[in-house]
Design a protein around this motif. Structure first.
Motif, short mmCIF file in Angstrom:
data_model
loop_
_atom_site.label_atom_id
_atom_site.label_comp_id
_atom_site.label_asym_id
_atom_site.label_seq_id
_atom_site.Cartn_x
_atom_site.Cartn_y
_atom_site.Cartn_z
N GLU A 1 0.82 -1.21 0.00
CA GLU A 1 0.00 0.00 0.00
C GLU A 1 0.86 1.26 0.00
N ASP A 2 2.05 1.18 0.60
CA ASP A 2 2.97 2.31 0.63
C ASP A 2 3.90 2.36 -0.58
N ASP A 3 3.67 1.41 -1.52
CA ASP A 3 4.46 1.35 -2.75
C ASP A 3 5.96 1.19 -2.47
N ARG A 4 6.26 0.29 -1.53
CA ARG A 4 7.67 0.03 -1.18
C ARG A 4 8.37 -0.74 -2.29
#
Length: 83
Positions: A28-31
């Protein structure tokens, strides 16, 4: 299965559950995908180990003669489901 073994397996699965929640947050945090894949591999390994512990405790029960309803063939089928 002994209560101590059951507790150890449950704890391992709870840790894996926490790791999985962390992976979802990472996505979701685009890691970075490398970090996500590393964590996915760790969760997969934790779940596999929990499965192996369940099977090994069943095998011990068969060896001890305390479980007449599980055959060697049953254990082999369970083991192969994890591989």
């Amino acid at each position: 299965m002994a209560a101590e073994q059951r507790r150890a397996i449950i704890n391992r699965l709870k840790r894996a559950n926490g790791q999985l929640a962390g992976i979802i947050a990472m996505l979701e945090d685009d890691r970075d995908c490398r970090d996500v894949i590393t964590q996915l591999a760790a969760v997969s390994k934790a779940i596999d180990r929990a499965g192996f512990k369940v099977i090994s405790s069943a095998m011990r029960g068969c060896i001890d003669g305390s479980r007449d309803d599980i055959t060697a063939e049953d254990i082999e089928k369970l083991f192969l489901q994890l591989s």
